[in-house]
Motif scaffolding. Structure first.
Motif, mmCIF file in Angstrom:
data_model
loop_
_atom_site.group_PDB
_atom_site.id
_atom_site.type_symbol
_atom_site.label_atom_id
_atom_site.label_comp_id
_atom_site.label_asym_id
_atom_site.label_seq_id
_atom_site.Cartn_x
_atom_site.Cartn_y
_atom_site.Cartn_z
ATOM 1 N N THR A 1 0.841 -1.182 0.000
ATOM 2 C CA THR A 1 0.000 0.000 0.000
ATOM 3 C C THR A 1 0.881 1.238 0.000
ATOM 4 N N ALA A 2 0.257 2.392 -0.199
ATOM 5 C CA ALA A 2 1.017 3.647 -0.173
ATOM 6 C C ALA A 2 1.663 3.845 1.193
ATOM 7 N N ALA A 3 0.946 3.511 2.252
ATOM 8 C CA ALA A 3 1.497 3.659 3.604
ATOM 9 C C ALA A 3 2.679 2.717 3.806
ATOM 10 N N GLU A 4 2.588 1.511 3.278
ATOM 11 C CA GLU A 4 3.686 0.553 3.430
ATOM 12 C C GLU A 4 4.905 0.975 2.618
ATOM 13 N N ARG A 5 4.675 1.514 1.435
ATOM 14 C CA ARG A 5 5.815 1.991 0.642
ATOM 15 C C ARG A 5 6.521 3.138 1.358
ATOM 16 N N ALA A 6 5.761 4.062 1.926
ATOM 17 C CA ALA A 6 6.359 5.170 2.674
ATOM 18 C C ALA A 6 7.109 4.650 3.900
ATOM 19 N N ALA A 7 6.545 3.626 4.541
ATOM 20 C CA ALA A 7 7.207 3.047 5.715
ATOM 21 C C ALA A 7 8.523 2.378 5.327
ATOM 22 N N MET A 8 8.557 1.716 4.159
ATOM 23 C CA MET A 8 9.799 1.092 3.726
ATOM 24 C C MET A 8 10.864 2.142 3.427
ATOM 25 N N THR A 9 10.459 3.223 2.785
ATOM 26 C CA THR A 9 11.415 4.301 2.523
ATOM 27 C C THR A 9 12.019 4.805 3.826
ATOM 28 N N HIS A 10 11.164 4.960 4.837
ATOM 29 C CA HIS A 10 11.656 5.433 6.138
ATOM 30 C C HIS A 10 12.522 4.370 6.813
ATOM 31 N N ALA A 11 12.138 3.105 6.698
ATOM 32 C CA ALA A 11 12.933 2.035 7.296
ATOM 33 C C ALA A 11 14.339 1.993 6.702
ATOM 34 N N LEU A 12 14.445 2.211 5.406
ATOM 35 C CA LEU A 12 15.758 2.241 4.769
ATOM 36 C C LEU A 12 16.584 3.414 5.272
ATOM 37 N N GLU A 13 15.926 4.533 5.551
ATOM 38 C CA GLU A 13 16.637 5.709 6.063
ATOM 39 C C GLU A 13 17.162 5.455 7.474
ATOM 40 N N ILE A 14 16.322 4.920 8.352
ATOM 41 C CA ILE A 14 16.752 4.739 9.741
ATOM 42 C C ILE A 14 17.737 3.579 9.878
ATOM 43 N N ALA A 15 17.726 2.643 8.917
ATOM 44 C CA ALA A 15 18.692 1.548 8.969
ATOM 45 C C ALA A 15 20.118 2.077 8.946
ATOM 46 N N ARG A 16 20.336 3.200 8.261
ATOM 47 C CA ARG A 16 21.675 3.777 8.154
ATOM 48 C C ARG A 16 22.206 4.276 9.491
ATOM 49 N N ARG A 17 21.338 4.409 10.483
ATOM 50 C CA ARG A 17 21.807 4.835 11.804
ATOM 51 C C ARG A 17 22.631 3.742 12.481
ATOM 52 N N GLY A 18 22.411 2.515 12.068
ATOM 53 C CA GLY A 18 23.170 1.418 12.655
ATOM 54 C C GLY A 18 24.565 1.327 12.071
ATOM 55 N N PRO A 19 25.477 0.653 12.763
ATOM 56 C CA PRO A 19 26.864 0.553 12.281
ATOM 57 C C PRO A 19 27.007 -0.491 11.194
ATOM 58 N N ARG A 20 27.942 -0.277 10.279
ATOM 59 C CA ARG A 20 28.341 -1.313 9.344
ATOM 60 C C ARG A 20 29.311 -2.224 10.049
ATOM 61 N N GLY A 21 29.168 -3.536 9.835
ATOM 62 C CA GLY A 21 30.059 -4.464 10.504
ATOM 63 C C GLY A 21 29.636 -5.897 10.275
ATOM 64 N N LEU A 22 29.757 -6.716 11.322
ATOM 65 C CA LEU A 22 29.442 -8.128 11.204
ATOM 66 C C LEU A 22 27.993 -8.365 10.828
ATOM 67 N N ASN A 23 27.110 -7.470 11.254
ATOM 68 C CA ASN A 23 25.689 -7.604 10.973
ATOM 69 C C ASN A 23 25.243 -6.544 9.976
ATOM 70 N N PRO A 24 24.198 -6.827 9.207
ATOM 71 C CA PRO A 24 23.721 -5.840 8.237
ATOM 72 C C PRO A 24 22.988 -4.693 8.911
ATOM 73 N N GLN A 25 22.957 -3.557 8.250
ATOM 74 C CA GLN A 25 22.135 -2.434 8.697
ATOM 75 C C GLN A 25 20.689 -2.722 8.309
ATOM 76 N N VAL A 26 19.809 -2.725 9.298
ATOM 77 C CA VAL A 26 18.408 -3.073 9.065
ATOM 78 C C VAL A 26 17.524 -2.077 9.802
ATOM 79 N N GLY A 27 16.438 -1.679 9.148
ATOM 80 C CA GLY A 27 15.443 -0.810 9.766
ATOM 81 C C GLY A 27 14.070 -1.458 9.725
ATOM 82 N N ALA A 28 13.201 -1.079 10.679
ATOM 83 C CA ALA A 28 11.850 -1.637 10.747
ATOM 84 C C ALA A 28 10.874 -0.560 11.185
ATOM 85 N N VAL A 29 9.665 -0.628 10.636
ATOM 86 C CA VAL A 29 8.581 0.276 11.017
ATOM 87 C C VAL A 29 7.332 -0.574 11.256
#
Length: 360
Positions: free
Chosen positions: A4-32
């Motif tokens: 849905t439009a709301a889910e697409r917007a949420a995914m865009t935001h999840a990708l943005e906040i995922a970058r707040r996490g560190p790069r390293g042994l685990n992947p950068q992941v965001g969730a809404v």
């Protein structure tokens, strides 16, 4: 059902906040987490190894009543294994969410399979929303999963006739200021910069990434390979990050240890001996050859023996880009034999640098 439009917007935001996490042994992941009506209820991201995964971080901010019938939007398929933390797929099941929308499949043989587990529990699962953006976000981590080692870039600078130095060993500077600035930008985009002890003893490099006289905000970890001792007053020992020293010449072992330390992109800048060793071992995923319009002649070739004894054994490359840099020219290339395997799986150097320039 598509997003849905709301889910697409949420995914865009999840990708943005995922970058707040560190790069390293685990992947950068965001969730809404979205309500049944599509309103944002909570968000979360992964803060590093041993901390709650993005889904659990978001779930922890809500009550059971809020979670019942909710939708979880996640940038990577919820994991299906117990490591330092429990399986996120089961956490979502236990929370009572009705729908999960994620961007990219988890490639792990152990951690994958969350989709089947959630669907078996009756959750509606949709995969692939903004998959290309999610791939770009964790490209380095995915490369490590695919290769079992960090992505390796081998760099050298040479004269037009293929020399890395004059006959007396002097090499500063073959290339001009534009090319040298480009090298520092690429150093800053790497997790580690690797040289041999020969380079340390001959040139005493600082192995920092600089913008003019100032240090880049992000510095690669300095790595020195070789049996000879690095002097106590060597410039590399004054690097902002503690250098790593590896005696001997076990390149596979070095890369394995760097991988275990969470290092995902390695920049080889150690002169002809080390560059040739990585190429001969088939451990180069990318080649950066800076070519200056000067002639030097003499014995100081940019590369030594890489195991080619006849033209049929030549290491063929695919040049992804030719970049003019002042009077110099940069070839950005990759091994031709790996073209099929790596297509779409690693970012071109210039896209990677553009994406990470200025990152802390």
């Amino acid at each position: 059902m598509t997003a849905t439009a709301a889910e697409r917007a949420a995914m865009t935001h999840a990708l943005e906040i995922a970058r707040r996490g560190p790069r390293g042994l685990n992947p950068q992941v965001g969730a809404v987490i979205l309500s049944p009506a599509g309103d944002v209820l909570a968000e979360g991201w992964h803060r590093g190894a041993g901390t709650p995964h993005a889904e659990v971080d978001a779930l922890s901010k809500l009550t059971p009543d809020q979670l019942r019938g909710a939708t979880a939007v996640v940038t990577l398929e919820p994991c299906n294994h117990t490591g330092r933390t429990g399986p996120c797929a089961q956490a979502l099941i236990d929370a009572g969410v009705a729908r999960v929308l994620y961007a990219l499949d988890d490639p792990g043989a152990v951690s994958g399979g969350g989709t089947e587990r959630m669907r078996a529990a009756g959750i509606d699962v949709v995969a692939g929303e903004q998959a290309a953006s999610a791939h770009a976000l964790i490209d380095d981590w995915l490369t490590v999963q695919r290769l079992g080692r960090p992505h390796v870039t081998v760099k050298w600078a040479q004269s037009l006739d293929g020399r890395a130095a004059a006959a007396d060993g002097s090499s500063q500077w073959i290339t001009g200021p534009e090319a040298r600035a480009d090298v520092h930008r690429r150093r800053a985009a790497a997790d580690a910069i690797v040289v041999g002890t020969g380079t340390v003893l001959a040139d005493d490099p600082a192995l920092t990434a600089r913008d003019g006289a100032a240090l880049h905000p992000h510095q690669p970890v300095p790595v020195v390979i070789g049996a000879r001792e690095t002097p106590s007053d060597a410039a590399v020992r004054r690097h902002p990050l503690a250098p790593l020293f590896y005696p001997g010449h076990d390149l596979d072992g070095v890369l394995a240890d760097l991988r275990d330390r969470g290092i995902q992109r390695v920049f080889i800048e150690g002169g002809p001996t080390l560059a040739s060793a990585f190429l001969a071992a088939g451990l180069a995923d990318e080649v950066l050859a800076y070519v200056a319009p000067v002639l030097l002649g003499g014995p100081k070739l940019a590369l030594g023996d890489i195991g080619v004894t006849t033209i049929d054994e030549a290491r063929r490359l695919i040049v992804d880009r030719w970049l003019p840099l002042g009077a110099d020219l940069l070839a950005v290339a990759r091994p031709a034999g790996a073209a099929e395997d790596t297509a779409g799986s690693t970012l071109p150097a210039d896209e990677y640098i553009s994406r990470n320039e200025g990152a802390a």
